[in-house]
Write a protein that holds these residues in place. Structure first.
Motif: not given
Length: 247
Positions: A202-220
């Motif tokens: 019920g709380q507003k969140y934001f998700a992120v995918k960090l891509q370096i080159g052609d690969k997603v290296v981290a999510k948060a």
């Protein structure tokens, strides 16, 4: 009766000032002279106070002054204590000391928020209120007692307990900035994909995918875009730590 009433009002005002004076003296470590500067340092804009000329009375202008005083004292200290550091090094070190995160920590440690005069509840202030109050408080010290007392306070509350140059050299204040700098240096393409992720809480969140080159290296995921990007950057940093720290 009129005279008695006047005397009673005056004594009550003096008692309130006396309590505030004693509390400020404890915080400062020396006697304040003009309490109005400190009252302004704790006046939130929501109070809608103005002076005789209609100018707003709140801590925002004092923030600007306090930020300048804090930066000057820290810069002078680093200039003396790090004689071999170049301009870039000194600037980075100062940024670590006066980072928003650290200023918020200092404000919380001093419990400055307890003195805030506001028409909104504390939960609506935002996280940076603590650092803002700390800067405003320093600005008030400068106006009240001048630069020497301002410097004395900063040394006592900031430099002596927190400034260890060797430890600061290894401290990261922004994993996102560090990662971007490394990607640019290594000519690596990077991209932060941010989207809302409200989930079931019920709380507003934001998700992120960090891509370096052609690969997603981290999510948060976090309650703001900035926090989500920083968290993803931190995870990516630890994944590439050896390469990033390689000389």
């Amino acid at each position: 009766m009129g005279i008695v009433k006047k005397i009673f009002k005056k004594s009550r005002h003096t008692e309130e000032d006396g309590i505030f004076f004693d509390e400020m003296k404890k915080l400062l470590g020396f006697k304040p002279v003009n309490l109005s500067h400190y009252r302004r340092a704790f006046t939130h804009r929501s109070s809608n106070k103005t002076d005789a000329n209609g100018n707003p009375i709140n801590y925002e202008r004092l923030e600007f002054l306090g930020d300048a005083m804090l930066g000057a004292v820290i810069a002078a200290h680093l200039f003396t204590e790090a004689p071999t550091g170049n301009e870039g090094y000194l600037t980075k070190m100062r940024s670590k000391i006066v980072s928003r995160e650290h200023l918020n920590e200092l404000g919380r440690d001093l419990s400055l928020i307890q003195w805030v005069e506001s028409k909104v509840s504390e939960q609506h202030f935002g996280e940076n209120i603590h650092g803002n109050l700390f800067e405003a408080f320093i600005g008030a010290i400068y106006l009240d007692r001048g630069f020497n007392y301002c410097e004395k306070f900063i040394y006592k509350k900031v430099i002596i307990p927190y400034v260890d140059i060797q430890k600061l050299e290894g401290k990261v204040i922004s994993y996102k900035s560090l990662l971007i700098e490394w990607c640019q240096k290594e000519k690596k393409r990077f991209f932060y994909e941010v989207y809302e992720d409200n989930g079931a809480e019920g709380q507003k969140y934001f998700a992120v995918k960090l891509q370096i080159g052609d690969k997603v290296v981290a999510k948060a995921r976090a309650t703001s875009k900035k926090k989500a990007e920083e968290k993803a950057s931190q995870r990516a940093y630890f994944a590439f730590q050896e390469k990033i720290n390689r000389k």
